[in-house]
Design a protein around this motif. Structure first.
Motif, short mmCIF file in Angstrom:
data_model
loop_
_atom_site.label_atom_id
_atom_site.label_comp_id
_atom_site.label_asym_id
_atom_site.label_seq_id
_atom_site.Cartn_x
_atom_site.Cartn_y
_atom_site.Cartn_z
N THR A 125 32.54 36.01 42.83
CA THR A 125 32.20 34.96 43.61
C THR A 125 32.10 35.23 44.98
OG1 THR A 125 33.10 33.44 41.97
CG2 THR A 125 32.59 32.52 44.19
N ALA A 126 30.99 34.63 45.53
CA ALA A 126 30.62 34.98 47.12
C ALA A 126 30.97 36.19 47.82
CB ALA A 126 31.63 33.86 47.88
N GLY A 127 30.64 37.15 46.76
CA GLY A 127 30.95 38.80 47.13
C GLY A 127 32.36 39.06 47.36
N PHE A 128 33.44 38.14 46.88
CA PHE A 128 34.80 38.57 46.99
C PHE A 128 35.10 40.05 46.56
CE2 PHE A 128 39.24 38.35 45.63
CZ PHE A 128 39.87 37.87 46.66
N TYR A 129 34.56 40.36 45.46
CA TYR A 129 34.89 41.98 44.97
C TYR A 129 34.05 42.83 45.12
CZ TYR A 129 38.74 39.58 42.10
OH TYR A 129 39.95 38.96 41.96
N ASP A 130 33.21 42.58 46.04
CA ASP A 130 32.37 43.56 46.60
C ASP A 130 32.91 45.16 46.71
OD1 ASP A 130 30.16 42.03 46.44
OD2 ASP A 130 29.67 41.82 48.74
N GLY A 131 34.02 45.13 47.52
CA GLY A 131 34.84 46.33 47.68
C GLY A 131 35.56 46.89 46.55
N LEU A 132 35.93 46.07 45.70
CA LEU A 132 36.35 46.52 44.58
C LEU A 132 35.52 47.13 43.48
CD1 LEU A 132 39.09 46.85 42.90
CD2 LEU A 132 38.71 44.39 41.72
#
Length: 179
Positions: A131-138
Motif C-alpha cells: 500500500t502506497a509503496g510502503f514496502y518498496d524497499g523491502l
C-alpha cells in the motif's frame, strides 16, 4: 477461506487506512473469515470493522500481555501465552496470509511465514500488499536476495506482490495450482 492478515495496531494515515478498509470489505463481502491479531485498535480495528460490516467472520488471536486490547464481539478470540504461540496459532487457523503495512511485529510475522514456505513447511499463499509503496524497499531487498542466491526457491514461489487490495484478493481466490 480463512485469510490471516498481519498488520499494525497503530493509528495510521488515510493513505494506509482507506486501502485496508477496502480490502476488509472485499474480504467480508466475499464470505471469507479474517484471522488477525485480535486487537481493537489502529489499523487492526479498521480491518476488523470492515470485515464485520461486510458480513465476514472475525477470528482473533491475541496475546496475554495485550489481552486488554482484544476486540469484544469477535466470532472467536483466542489468547496465546506469548508471541511465538500467537504466530503459530494465526498460521494454523489460516488458509492464506496477507501482509499489510506494519512495524517490527508485522515484519517478524512476515519473515516467519516466508521461512516456512522457503523450507516447504507450508504451501499457503502469501501476499505482500504494498500500500502506497510502503514496502518498496523491502521488495527491492527480497529481489536482491533472490538475484544473489540467498533464496533456495524463486521469490515468486514464496510471495505475491500486490499494489492494490483487489489484486491481493484476486490472487488468493485463484485456484491453488495457479500459485
Amino acid at each position: 477461506m480463512n485469510i490471516c492478515v498481519f498488520l499494525s495496531a497503530a493509528d495510521l494515515d488515510d493513505r494506509y487506512t482507506r486501502p485496508a478498509r477496502d480490502f476488509a470489505r472485499m474480504l467480508g463481502k466475499a464470505g471469507h473469515t479474517l484471522v488477525w491479531g485480535g486487537s481493537d485498535s489502529g489499523l487492526m480495528k479498521v480491518v476488523a470493522d470492515g470485515v464485520q460490516e461486510a458480513g465476514g467472520r472475525l477470528v482473533g488471536v491475541s496475546v496475554d500481555f495485550l489481552s486488554s486490547k482484544a476486540r469484544p464481539g469477535a466470532d472467536e478470540m483466542v489468547i496465546a501465552r506469548d508471541l511465538a504461540e500467537r504466530k503459530r496459532l494465526l498460521l494454523e487457523k489460516a488458509d492464506a496470509v496477507v501482509i499489510m503495512v506494519g512495524g517490527t511485529g508485522t515484519l517478524d510475522e512476515a519473515t516467519e511465514i516466508l521461512e516456512l514456505k522457503k523450507h516447504g513447511r507450508t504451501l499457503k499463499p502469501v501476499v505482500l500488499l504494498n500500500t502506497a509503496g510502503f514496502y518498496d524497499g523491502l521488495e527491492q531487498q527480497f529481489r536482491r536476495m533472490e538475484e544473489e542466491g540467498f533464496l533456495p526457491r524463486p521469490l515468486s514461489e514464496l510471495m505475491y506482490f500486490a499494489d492494490e487490495p483487489a489484486a491481493a484478493l484476486a490472487y488468493l481466490e485463484e485456484p491453488p495450482a495457479a500459485h
